[in-house]
Design a protein around this motif. Structure first.
Motif, short mmCIF file in Angstrom:
data_model
loop_
_atom_site.label_atom_id
_atom_site.label_comp_id
_atom_site.label_asym_id
_atom_site.label_seq_id
_atom_site.Cartn_x
_atom_site.Cartn_y
_atom_site.Cartn_z
N LYS A 133 10.03 -52.04 20.89
CA LYS A 133 10.09 -49.59 20.70
C LYS A 133 10.34 -48.82 21.50
N ASP A 134 11.53 -49.58 22.53
CA ASP A 134 11.87 -48.69 23.81
C ASP A 134 13.48 -48.61 23.07
N TYR A 135 13.83 -49.52 22.35
CA TYR A 135 15.07 -49.23 22.20
C TYR A 135 15.04 -48.28 20.67
N LYS A 136 15.76 -47.62 20.57
CA LYS A 136 15.92 -46.58 19.93
C LYS A 136 17.28 -46.92 19.07
N ASN A 137 18.43 -46.79 19.88
CA ASN A 137 19.47 -47.27 19.31
C ASN A 137 20.64 -48.30 19.95
N HIS A 147 15.88 -52.30 14.24
CA HIS A 147 16.23 -50.96 13.76
C HIS A 147 17.88 -50.40 14.13
N GLY A 148 18.08 -49.52 13.04
CA GLY A 148 19.40 -48.95 14.13
C GLY A 148 21.03 -49.35 14.25
N ASP A 196 20.82 -47.37 23.95
CA ASP A 196 20.22 -47.60 25.28
C ASP A 196 20.44 -48.74 25.24
N ASP A 238 25.09 -42.54 22.34
CA ASP A 238 23.51 -42.85 23.30
C ASP A 238 22.72 -43.65 23.00
N ASN A 291 14.13 -55.82 18.76
CA ASN A 291 12.67 -55.31 17.87
C ASN A 291 11.32 -54.23 19.47
#
Length: 339
Positions: free
Chosen positions: A30-34, A58-59, A208, A206, A28
């Motif tokens: 915040k730096d990890y989007k995918n 998330h995601g 991360d 993409d 969780n």
């Protein structure tokens, strides 16, 4: 179930409760989007998915890499996981499936590292003679690393031997000299079927943060390459790797299964396998037992892997018989000296 409820349920096992705390912090962030979770269909993978679904990052992408020689039981288990957790597991074909890699580069033998070294020697037309490194390097100047392996020149201060030497496989040097391989040997089946497709997926989506179900207790090169549960894996420092159950012992895994009622594939519950992955992999020390199991449960797959790995199976059996004969001679000589 909230994180507090999970921690209360797992309070008697600090390894498991700590895994959840760490997972919540990492997944969780915040730096990890995918985020991608590599699903194998094996027991460790099942627990990793369960942790993810309890943390609910998330995601997250769930992805399974098809090597080309997978158990039907594994494919059925993927459907169970999708239904049970209401998730989608993406299926990705190998860049080079195992059968194709075998044809192009060679068959795996004994271990990934030994296969890699033998492959390097073979492509330099090594003559498999028992001669000093100083002599061999003059004949094969572009094969330094493999020649050092073959001549036991690597040292490790922690042990009396180095796992980077051929002596890590007892009597393998003597065997190769007495019975040089007559077919191409290579470790590249794992590269095209697993590593390359993983890299391709990471780049295309993409990603991360990549999650993998590696445990230190597994042993071997794969687990030994890491010191903790987190590392940077990206060439340009764009992708990290997280191993949520890295510190789980076999006992911890069993306790987790009981606590959260984890159901594994038929490979474990009916076939009696202790590991899953590429069916009939020659690296497995019990591949003959696995072939018998395959013959009973998945005869078509059994026929396929016998054809794909035929030379490796026979050569491995020959090596094991040679090693046993040498060990018996060694034991006999020792008894004669003692008397």
């Amino acid at each position: 179930m909230t994180l507090l409820e999970i921690l209360e349920k797992t309070k008697d096992n600090l390894i498991i409760s700590d895994a959840f705390t760490k997972a919540d912090s990492v997944l969780n962030h915040k730096d990890y989007k995918n985020i991608a979770c590599s699903v194998s269909g094996g027991a460790d993978s099942d627990i990793m998915i369960d942790i993810c679904e309890k943390i609910k990052p998330h995601g997250v992408h769930y992805v399974w890499f098809d090597t080309g020689i997978e158990y039907q039981a594994t494919k059925e288990h993927l459907k169970y996981l999708e239904n049970h957790y209401d998730i989608t597991i993406e299926r990705e074909k190998a860049v080079k499936p195992v059968p194709l890699s075998n044809k192009l580069y060679g068959q795996p033998f004994i271990s990934k590292y030994a296969s890699q070294m033998i492959h390097r020697l073979q492509i330099n037309n090594f003559d498999w003679k028992d001669e000093p490194y100083e002599v061999a390097i003059q004949k094969y100047p572009n094969c330094r690393g493999a020649l050092k392996w073959f001549n036991n020149m690597y040292s490790d201060k922690r042990f009396s031997y180095s796992r980077f030497n051929i002596s890590g496989q007892k009597y393998l040097r003597e065997f190769l000299i007495a019975h040089p391989p007559t077919f191409p040997i290579s470790d590249k089946c794992c590269t095209g079927a697993k590593k390359d497709v993983s890299k391709k997926y990471i780049k295309e989506h993409d990603i991360d943060l990549m999650l993998v179900g590696i445990r230190k207790a597994e042993g071997g090169v794969r687990a030994g390459a890491y010191k903790n549960c987190f590392s940077n894996e990206g060439k340009y420092k764009t992708t990290n790797q997280y191993r949520p159950i890295f510190w789980f012992s076999d006992a911890d895994r069993k306790e987790y299964e009981e606590l959260f009622n984890i159901k594994h594939s038929k490979c474990y519950t009916e076939y009696g396998l202790k590991r899953t992955g590429c069916a009939g992999c020659p690296y497995g020390k019990d591949f003959d037992d696995e072939l018998k199991m395959l013959e009973h449960h998945e005869p078509n797959l059994c026929k396929a892997v016998k054809n794909i790995f035929h030379d490796s199976y026979e050569y491995t059996r020959q090596y094991r018989a040679f090693r046993k004969e040498m060990e018996n001679k060694e034991c006999k000589n020792k008894k004669e000296i003692d008397t």
